[in-house]
Design an enzyme around this catalytic site. Structure first.
Site, PDB file in Angstrom:
ATOM      1  CG  HIS A  39      -1.981  -1.154   1.073  1.00 43.63           C
ATOM      2  ND1 HIS A  39      -2.081  -2.029   1.996  1.00 43.63           N
ATOM      3  CD2 HIS A  39      -3.153  -1.077   0.567  1.00 43.63           C
ATOM      4  CE1 HIS A  39      -2.982  -2.739   1.800  1.00 43.63           C
ATOM      5  NE2 HIS A  39      -3.795  -2.279   0.868  1.00 43.63           N
ATOM      6  CD  GLU A  57     -11.682 -10.190  -2.618  1.00 38.82           C
ATOM      7  OE1 GLU A  57     -10.508  -9.691  -1.920  1.00 38.82           O
ATOM      8  OE2 GLU A  57     -11.673 -10.737  -3.838  1.00 38.82           O
ATOM      9  CG  HIS A  93      -4.688 -10.360   0.077  1.00 38.95           C
ATOM     10  ND1 HIS A  93      -3.692  -9.830   0.770  1.00 38.95           N
ATOM     11  CD2 HIS A  93      -5.412  -9.455  -0.917  1.00 38.95           C
ATOM     12  CE1 HIS A  93      -3.933  -8.255   0.193  1.00 38.95           C
ATOM     13  NE2 HIS A  93      -4.821  -8.206  -0.709  1.00 38.95           N
TER      14      HIS A  93
END
EC number: 4.2.1.90
Length: 405
Positions: free
Chosen positions: A33, A252, A329
């Site tokens: 991120h 999701e 993920h």
């Protein structure tokens, strides 16, 4: 009698960090991120904080990138090292160097399950249901698997019993599924941009985005939505039905992790044929057992956050026992070596980390060297045949070791 290989003991564990609130911004690496300006991953994506207008435009505005990358390295008595990265930053370094080190050093390099169990039980009083502590434990666990593979000269996937397929096929997560299709991916997953605080107008906008992408991608390309814990059951149900005409494959992580009854209700009320998925932010084996009991279709643990490879294997077994898929993920080589051994993982996620999704960039760039990326949407098992996880640490990154022992 044949000689049995004598395995070395672990001499030392060390922890570094880069990026995050106390270092340079936009470092990327294990904290994917932590990107620079004008990146799709920080562009008005719906989050639990979107209801506050001061924090709806950017995920970095509420601090999604404050942790930074944690790097854990374990060194054996023979000088061989294993390492891994995750998202825990400077605080993870403290946990490793000042607490977890006692369970690691002096153990045999094969004592992975023993170390894992001791780390879990020793941190119960401050770990809660996952989060930072579990991210840190995950990183240690992955480093141990990397070291074990390097010591015995085998890739991690062979330590797990070997591949059940010749290649991994991927869908791409990013803002441009149409570009992902051109690159050979089997599908594209987009973030939602609106939430319950936006009312029906938000549903119409996100449904229009899906409709537009369906027109661009054609009927046979998968389209999915990632809602990142930003919705409630009513809103998620309405959004799912609004997107059903465009053949949305799944919706999701609509709800926060602990809303198990909400996931059960959403699964009951979702359009026939549309899958409900979640798990990215669930942090313990027990939470995945409860999530599995809701009846969702796919569980999506992050191997760098759920307890590491040791826990991921256990989660896959829970899912398999219920006829559910486990599709981690996106976590690059750390999940590649696992999923190629799972019979209930027919495809995997690749997270697009280039700013506009137009080029292929390794997910944990620049912290990992030799990190593979899909070619025509696939990675062949032969690419994973180097010992351990098959990647090296980029020591030219600005790594800091704030603690020692």
């Amino acid at each position: 009698m044949e000689n049995i290989m004598t395995l070395p003991k672990i001499k030392q564990v060390r922890a570094w960090f880069t990026g995050g609130a106390t270092a340079e911004k936009g470092a990327g690496g294990g904290d994917y991120h932590d990107q620079g300006a004008n990146h799709w991953i920080d562009d008005h994506i719906a989050t639990p904080m979107s209801k506050y207008r001061d924090y709806e435009q950017s995920r970095q505005s509420f601090g999604i990138n404050v942790l930074g990358t944690l790097v854990v390295e374990v060194e054996a008595e023979n000088g061989q090292t294993g390492f891994a990265v995750s998202t825990a930053g400077e605080m993870g370094c403290f946990i490793v160097e000042k607490h977890l080190n006692r369970f690691i050093e002096g153990k045999c390099v094969s004592d992975i399950k023993l170390i894992h169990d001791q780390m879990l039980n020793a941190t119960l009083y401050y770990s809660g249901s996952g989060g930072l502590v579990m991210n840190t434990i995950s990183c240690v666990d992955l480093a141990l698997w990397d070291l074990f593979g390097k010591v015995v000269g085998l890739p991690v996937y062979k330590l797990l019993g070997g591949a059940v397929r010749d290649e991994i096929q991927f869908y791409a997560t990013g803002a441009r599924p149409d570009l992902a299709k051109e690159m050979g991916f089997i599908g594209g997953k987009m973030p939602t941009h609106w939430g319950p605080h936006d009312g029906d107008a938000g549903i119409r906008k996100d449904a229009a985005m899906v409709a537009d992408m369906r027109e661009k991608c054609g009927e046979d390309f998968w389209l999915m939505l990632d809602c990142w814990m930003s919705q409630d059951v009513n809103y998620a149900t309405k959004l799912a039905h609004a997107c059903a005409p465009y053949n949305l494959k799944w919706i999701e992580e609509c709800l926060p992790p602990q809303q198990y009854e909400g996931y059960r209700e959403l699964k009951r009320n979702a359009p026939v044929g549309m899958m409900v998925t979640s798990g990215e932010h669930h942090g313990t084996l027990q939470s995945f057992r409860t999530l599995s009991e809701t009846g969702i279709d796919i569980m999506q643990p992050d191997v760098g956050w759920c307890g590491g490879l040791t826990t991921l294997v256990e989660i896959a077994a829970i899912a398999k026992s219920r006829g559910q898929l486990v599709v981690p993920h996106g976590s690059s080589v750390y999940s590649h070596h696992a999923v190629i051994t799972f019979t209930n993982t027919p495809f995997s996620e690749f997270l697009m980390t280039s700013p506009d999704c137009s080029t292929m960039r390794p997910q944990f760039d620049p912290i990992l060297l030799n990190e593979p990326v899909p070619v025509n949407g696939r990675i062949h098992k032969s690419v994973l045949d180097k010992p351990g996880f098959g990647v090296e640490l980029n020591r030219d990154c600005n790594l800091k070791r704030p603690y020692s022992h």
